[in-house]
Write an enzyme that holds these catalytic residues in place. Sequence first.
Site, PDB file in Angstrom:
ATOM      1  N   HIS A  84      25.842  39.081  35.145  1.00 31.77           N
ATOM      2  CA  HIS A  84      26.928  39.916  34.645  1.00 31.77           C
ATOM      3  C   HIS A  84      26.472  40.955  33.632  1.00 31.77           C
ATOM      4  CE1 HIS A  84      29.550  37.320  36.791  1.00 31.77           C
ATOM      5  NE2 HIS A  84      29.611  36.357  35.900  1.00 31.77           N
ATOM      6  N   LYS A  93      27.861  34.205  43.027  1.00 33.46           N
ATOM      7  CA  LYS A  93      26.686  34.071  42.175  1.00 33.46           C
ATOM      8  C   LYS A  93      26.426  32.590  41.897  1.00 33.46           C
ATOM      9  CE  LYS A  93      28.785  33.949  37.649  1.00 33.46           C
ATOM     10  NZ  LYS A  93      28.362  32.621  37.201  1.00 33.46           N
ATOM     11  N   GLU A 101      31.958  32.781  23.970  1.00 33.29           N
ATOM     12  CA  GLU A 101      33.195  32.077  24.286  1.00 33.29           C
ATOM     13  C   GLU A 101      33.416  30.915  23.328  1.00 33.29           C
ATOM     14  OE1 GLU A 101      33.995  31.940  28.870  1.00 33.29           O
ATOM     15  OE2 GLU A 101      31.898  31.419  28.551  1.00 33.29           O
ATOM     16  N   HIS A 154      32.688  38.938  39.953  1.00 31.36           N
ATOM     17  CA  HIS A 154      34.090  39.067  39.564  1.00 31.36           C
ATOM     18  C   HIS A 154      34.246  39.490  38.114  1.00 31.36           C
ATOM     19  CE1 HIS A 154      33.141  35.036  38.035  1.00 31.36           C
ATOM     20  NE2 HIS A 154      34.092  35.252  37.163  1.00 31.36           N
ATOM     21  N   ASP A 203      23.748  32.099  34.156  1.00 34.95           N
ATOM     22  CA  ASP A 203      25.174  32.171  34.445  1.00 34.95           C
ATOM     23  C   ASP A 203      25.775  33.507  34.041  1.00 34.95           C
ATOM     24  OD1 ASP A 203      27.778  31.064  35.192  1.00 34.95           O
ATOM     25  OD2 ASP A 203      28.186  31.000  33.050  1.00 34.95           O
ATOM     26  N   LYS A 221      37.043  46.587  38.841  1.00 30.97           N
ATOM     27  CA  LYS A 221      37.027  48.029  39.113  1.00 30.97           C
ATOM     28  C   LYS A 221      37.507  48.820  37.907  1.00 30.97           C
ATOM     29  CE  LYS A 221      37.918  51.043  43.031  1.00 30.97           C
ATOM     30  NZ  LYS A 221      38.477  51.104  44.403  1.00 30.97           N
ATOM     31  N   LYS A 251      28.419  29.542  24.722  1.00 36.00           N
ATOM     32  CA  LYS A 251      29.619  28.709  24.802  1.00 36.00           C
ATOM     33  C   LYS A 251      29.803  27.914  23.509  1.00 36.00           C
ATOM     34  CE  LYS A 251      30.155  27.946  29.773  1.00 36.00           C
ATOM     35  NZ  LYS A 251      31.496  28.556  29.772  1.00 36.00           N
TER      36      LYS A 251
END
Length: 462
Positions: free
Chosen positions: A234, A142, A210, A172, A229, A176, A332
């Site tokens: 995501h 990405k 974060e 990522h 991002d 799973k 962030k």
Amino acid sequence: MTSQTTVKTLLILGASGDLTGRLLLPGLARLVARDRATGLQLVGAGSDPWTPDQWLERVESAFADANSQADAAGKRELKRISETTSYRELDVTADGQLAALLGQLEAPVAVYFALPPHISQEACAVLTAAELPAGTRLVMEKPFGSSEESARHLNQTLGALVPEDHIHRVDHFLGKATVLNILGLRFANTFLEPVWNRNHIEKVEIIFDEDLALEGRARYYDGAGALRDMIQSHLLQIMALLAMEAPATLDERDLRDAVAVALRASSIKAPYAKNSRRARYTAGTLDGRKVPDYAKEKGVDESRNTETLAEVQVDIDNWRWQGVPFILRSGKALGGTRKEAVVTFRPVPHLPKGFTGVDSPNQLRIGFGPDTLQFDVDVNGPGNVLSLDRATLTAELSASDLLPYGEVLEGVLMGDPLLSVRADTAEDCWRILDPVIKAWNRDSVPLEEYAAGTAGPEGWPA
């Protein structure tokens, strides 16, 4: 049907970069150490003139932790990879260089583009399908494009090289175990499905805050920002898993079809000053250390007005979710870490007179990394049985024994695109956000500020 051919060679482009050393190689090492990838040849390639010893040092350093925990078979396999790996210096955008290297490798080959997106696109543009070994898989990091139009163009470039099920667009963030935890919770519990809709749910929030600042990532992050991002690549995927209809099976086609249907119904509506917000951190303190103003961080171009905190409200226009806001937020340099999805239920239609105490709605919270489940319910409190008290039911959800990039690589090596973002989905994620990006570029939405280490701008909910 998805091919199940096992990859023989993993070629990492951008092998001398940070992504390879920090995430890719450790992820591969854990996968190999767990005896879930055998017989693989590892080849690194990059523009840096590295010697074989430099590359070997990087590989062995990244393998060290997994090697210390591996069984005898895992140690042997890690040792074999270290002894047979090689590094090639090349310019991936030059005609013929990448194709020539691919022709020397044992097929099938997985080509991992650990490169800036525009370099990856240029590298693919100079390849032809005839130059690729049989069964080649292309793995793209990405962000996948920078707009709906650019994502569509990149899809066309990749589609001319290999079939769609040989293209892995990496997310990522969504491992799973996390995917299956969400699906298990949603579709294995009879008591949830009848209330999982607009009649009983007031709002859904997906938050990834974060306490880390820029941490030396200006080269990538300043060109992306929080919206591109995290939210684009995501959080929209998590939203789709929470909102989608039940798939018939967990086969990648059924699951990714259900995700695509949910995203096609999604949009962010005008006015964008109401349904989106953005902010950037200024100087402050994080965990006792001073953090400079984002605009003064090394490598940052202040004129870009890159946001470090973004929030959007997504509407899903279908029968199940009409009128329920999905609020996606990521930022962030905040005062604390918060990584969760919060489902807020509507208040009860009538509480019998006589009860006192908690009157806030019930919430279901799904935490990410580690995956947890918390369900807030109201029960009669101790002492005074007429006073309601809030109790929280908690559970730890299943965790993977692999690192996030190990899960990604396992899917690539075994030919399973379940965790890969499909072409139409990649385009739809940009379609949803493109109007907001354009509004921000016109300064239609103010860029607010917050001090590093705080909860965000004044007036934003914590």
